[in-house]
Design a protein around this motif. Structure first.
Motif, mmCIF file in Angstrom:
data_model
loop_
_atom_site.group_PDB
_atom_site.id
_atom_site.type_symbol
_atom_site.label_atom_id
_atom_site.label_comp_id
_atom_site.label_asym_id
_atom_site.label_seq_id
_atom_site.Cartn_x
_atom_site.Cartn_y
_atom_site.Cartn_z
ATOM 1 N N ASP A 293 0.872 -1.174 0.000
ATOM 2 C CA ASP A 293 0.000 0.000 0.000
ATOM 3 C C ASP A 293 0.906 1.219 0.000
ATOM 4 O O ASP A 293 1.344 1.687 1.047
ATOM 5 N N PHE A 294 1.228 1.692 -1.205
ATOM 6 C CA PHE A 294 2.084 2.868 -1.367
ATOM 7 C C PHE A 294 1.187 4.090 -1.242
ATOM 8 O O PHE A 294 0.529 4.493 -2.192
ATOM 9 N N GLY A 295 1.141 4.660 -0.053
ATOM 10 C CA GLY A 295 0.192 5.720 0.224
ATOM 11 C C GLY A 295 0.752 7.110 0.047
ATOM 12 O O GLY A 295 1.964 7.312 -0.069
ATOM 13 N N THR A 296 -0.132 8.074 0.041
ATOM 14 C CA THR A 296 0.279 9.469 -0.098
ATOM 15 C C THR A 296 1.064 9.941 1.118
ATOM 16 O O THR A 296 2.088 10.611 0.986
ATOM 17 N N THR A 297 0.599 9.577 2.292
ATOM 18 C CA THR A 297 1.252 10.035 3.521
ATOM 19 C C THR A 297 1.906 8.910 4.305
ATOM 20 O O THR A 297 2.888 9.140 5.012
ATOM 21 N N TYR A 298 1.351 7.708 4.215
ATOM 22 C CA TYR A 298 1.918 6.556 4.905
ATOM 23 C C TYR A 298 1.867 5.346 3.977
ATOM 24 O O TYR A 298 0.957 5.228 3.155
ATOM 25 N N SER A 299 2.835 4.448 4.147
ATOM 26 C CA SER A 299 2.904 3.244 3.327
ATOM 27 C C SER A 299 3.134 2.028 4.209
ATOM 28 O O SER A 299 3.631 2.136 5.336
ATOM 29 N N GLY A 300 2.776 0.883 3.674
ATOM 30 C CA GLY A 300 2.990 -0.353 4.408
ATOM 31 C C GLY A 300 2.887 -1.551 3.499
ATOM 32 O O GLY A 300 2.568 -1.426 2.311
ATOM 33 N N TYR A 301 3.164 -2.713 4.056
ATOM 34 C CA TYR A 301 3.000 -3.931 3.270
ATOM 35 C C TYR A 301 2.537 -5.072 4.172
ATOM 36 O O TYR A 301 2.663 -5.023 5.411
ATOM 37 N N ALA A 302 1.952 -6.075 3.547
ATOM 38 C CA ALA A 302 1.479 -7.266 4.241
ATOM 39 C C ALA A 302 1.806 -8.469 3.372
ATOM 40 O O ALA A 302 2.122 -8.328 2.186
ATOM 41 N N TYR A 303 1.708 -9.654 3.955
ATOM 42 C CA TYR A 303 2.118 -10.845 3.212
ATOM 43 C C TYR A 303 1.481 -12.081 3.828
ATOM 44 O O TYR A 303 1.040 -12.079 4.996
ATOM 45 N N ALA A 304 1.412 -13.141 3.028
ATOM 46 C CA ALA A 304 0.884 -14.418 3.491
ATOM 47 C C ALA A 304 1.456 -15.521 2.623
ATOM 48 O O ALA A 304 1.762 -15.320 1.439
ATOM 49 N N HIS A 305 1.610 -16.704 3.210
ATOM 50 C CA HIS A 305 2.024 -17.885 2.451
ATOM 51 C C HIS A 305 0.776 -18.583 1.945
ATOM 52 O O HIS A 305 -0.229 -18.689 2.661
ATOM 53 N N LYS A 306 0.813 -19.061 0.721
ATOM 54 C CA LYS A 306 -0.366 -19.690 0.144
ATOM 55 C C LYS A 306 -0.769 -20.961 0.905
ATOM 56 O O LYS A 306 -1.927 -21.368 0.861
ATOM 57 N N ALA A 307 0.179 -21.548 1.620
ATOM 58 C CA ALA A 307 -0.139 -22.746 2.397
ATOM 59 C C ALA A 307 -0.994 -22.417 3.614
ATOM 60 O O ALA A 307 -1.716 -23.283 4.123
ATOM 61 N N THR A 308 -0.912 -21.168 4.092
ATOM 62 C CA THR A 308 -1.700 -20.734 5.260
ATOM 63 C C THR A 308 -2.359 -19.390 4.939
ATOM 64 O O THR A 308 -2.008 -18.357 5.501
#
Length: 546
Positions: free
Chosen positions: A13-28
């Motif tokens: 999430d490349f945001g205007t004021t703040y950015s972040g990222y998330a992730y998951a393994h397809k197995a879970t």
């Protein structure tokens, strides 16, 4: 990209004021992790979308450490070039933020994505060391609903330069809109709010720069149908900050603010951050609980004094450079922005022929108590429930991971544009004489209409033929427009999206028909041209103005 090769899905999430990222393994797939390890900013879901350069535009830092330290009243301030809001240059905002002279916004985006990529790669390697980043990780980037194909193409180029992908056209990088990702995330809460198959809900994504809206219907099989065209505008939380600067400009002179912005951007940013911390974030709109704030300009922006002139300077000296901020002052900073958001919601509700049962407020700015109150006051009689999900700031990035894990959740989309191609056909007496070229006329052939609902992977078929037996090459020039009735490709507001060229052997057959198969995919338009005589296929993927 073979889906079987993918082990991990990560969203940015490349945001205007703040950015972040998330992730998951397809197995879970039910375990989606949002990153909270941000250098000196640990424990938060996002880090500021801020960069700090030295005098030669060499990147010194990014994220929270790039935020300006308290200005020094004496001695040299070293933080000269903190840069923010550069994402707004990708869109159509009327007034783009000022960047330091000599810095291109694409460079800023690339530099930020490069640092974000380093963090993401390190996180994934520590958690799953056997997963190859470039072949086994699918990256989803969320974009505002207002972004067009040019913005997406720029993001792809910057992503490649930043090392997020190895080739610009890498199939391991996908896009989805921010409101769509938020809608997918909100699906988890539908049962909690008594929504069932056939019910409609709206997602209002209030970010730092943009506010995006989408209205969806829940279908059988946990799928979503888009029932109105997505819309959005540049009226996120950062525009309250701009109203604060306008307010301050009325006290000290707008030219003084402009000069500080131009020459001492770091101090200006620090002052804005203090405004957010002390005033903007706590503001609820309840006058009874509001306490006037005294802003000490000598403390938060000492350099400002040297640019204030005339009567404004005399008045500020008499006030000892203290600015009193009252309840109505703060309310007037919020109201222009909140008013725009309310109008967007009205527009979205008016577009739908079906009742909206629930309106979800997500995004960082949705945490504003005043914004929540105003929206509920305006729409409580129309929408029965207006909740703010837990941790609304990560609704988009987690929803984007869910999108990457189960893309089939999206049943259809409403086209934001009319799509067409450039073809030659026989001229008729009803056509404009000035457009006649020999026996032919070049026209805009519509392939998809703005506002039309299209199923995911819906195919549009057209058969075209060369205009001459000696023609060796064919092309499909894909155009986009907001018009419903475009006739020619050179009309105003008709723009070329991309072109698709390929060779067609001369066989002696005058017709040599070519079958175009266009598939409106998840986030792109996939085009296949089939030489009917030989069966030879040519393929092209266009960026899709979703």
């Amino acid at each position: 990209m073979a889906d079987s090769d993918i082990r991990v899905v990560s969203a940015i999430d490349f945001g205007t004021t703040y950015s972040g990222y998330a992730y998951a393994h397809k197995a879970t797939p039910n375990e989606i992790f949002a990153n909270t390890d941000w250098q000196e900013y640990e424990g938060r879901f996002k880090t500021p979308t801020v960069l700090k350069y030295d005098d030669n535009f060499k990147l010194e830092n990014w994220g929270a450490p790039a935020l300006t330290e308290r200005p020094k009243k004496k001695g040299k301030n070293t933080s000269k070039k903190p840069v923010e809001l550069f994402k707004l240059h990708l869109g159509s905002a009327e007034k783009k933020p000022t960047l330091p002279s000599g810095l291109d916004y694409k460079t800023a985006i690339t530099d930020y994505l490069r640092e974000l990529t380093k963090s993401l790669k390190s996180t994934l390697e520590n958690r799953w060391p056997m997963v190859d980043f470039y072949s086994q990780v699918c990256i989803i980037i969320t974009i505002p609903a207002e972004f067009d194909a040019t913005a997406m193409a720029t993001m792809r180029t910057c992503a490649q330069k930043a090392g997020l992908i190895q080739q610009k056209d890498s199939p391991n990088l996908l896009f989805t809109t921010e409101p769509e990702a938020a809608a997918i995330h909100c699906m988890k809460a539908l049962k909690e709010h008594d929504l069932g198959v056939g019910d409609t809900f709206m997602v209002v994504d209030c970010g730092g720069g943009t506010v995006d809206l989408t209205t969806r219907k829940l279908l059988t099989g946990k799928k979503l149908s888009e029932i109105t065209e997505r819309e959005g505008d540049y009226c996120g939380g950062s525009y309250v900050d701009q109203e604060f600067l306008k307010f301050l400009g009325r006290k000290v002179g707008s030219s003084a603010i402009d000069l500080v912005k131009q020459n001492h951007y770091g101090q200006l940013q620090y002052m804005v951050q203090e405004f957010c911390r002390k005033i903007k974030i706590p503001f609820t709109g309840d006058e009874a609980e509001f306490k006037p704030v005294e802003l000490d300009l000598e403390d938060v922006c000492p350099v400002l004094q040297q640019y204030v002139r005339g009567q404004a300077k005399e008045e500020m000296e008499d006030a000892e450079w203290l600015v009193n901020i009252e309840f109505e002052d703060v309310k007037s900073m919020f109201d222009p922005v909140v008013g725009k958001i309310i109008r967007l919601i009205h527009n979205q509700l008016n577009k739908s022929e079906e009742d909206c049962s629930v309106m979800f407020l997500v995004g960082g700015f949705s945490e504003s108590k005043y914004l929540q109150t105003r929206i509920r006051q305006e729409f409580n009689s129309i929408v029965r429930n207006i909740p703010v999900p837990p941790n609304p700031i990560v609704a988009i990035v987690k929803g984007a991971v869910q999108f990457g894990l189960t893309q089939e959740v999206i049943e259809d989309r409403v086209l934001k544009w009319t799509y067409g191609t450039r073809i030659a056909r026989d001229w008729t007496p009803d056509d404009p004489p000035e457009r006649k070229s020999g026996k032919h006329i070049i026209i805009f052939e519509r392939l998809g209409k703005k506002g039309e609902r299209v199923a995911v992977d819906q195919k549009v078929l057209r058969i075209f033929a060369p205009t001459s037996i000696i023609q060796e090459y064919a092309s499909l020039d894909l155009y986009v427009t907001t018009k419903d009735d475009a006739k020619f490709c050179d009309e105003p507001d008709v723009n070329m999206l991309d072109t698709f060229n390929f060779h067609i052997p001369i066989t002696g057959d005058e017709m040599r028909p070519i079958l175009y198969v266009m598939k409106f995919g998840m986030v792109e338009i996939q085009t296949t041209a089939v030489n009917v005589a030989t069966g030879e296929k040519y393929e092209k993927t266009f960026e899709f103005d979703i």
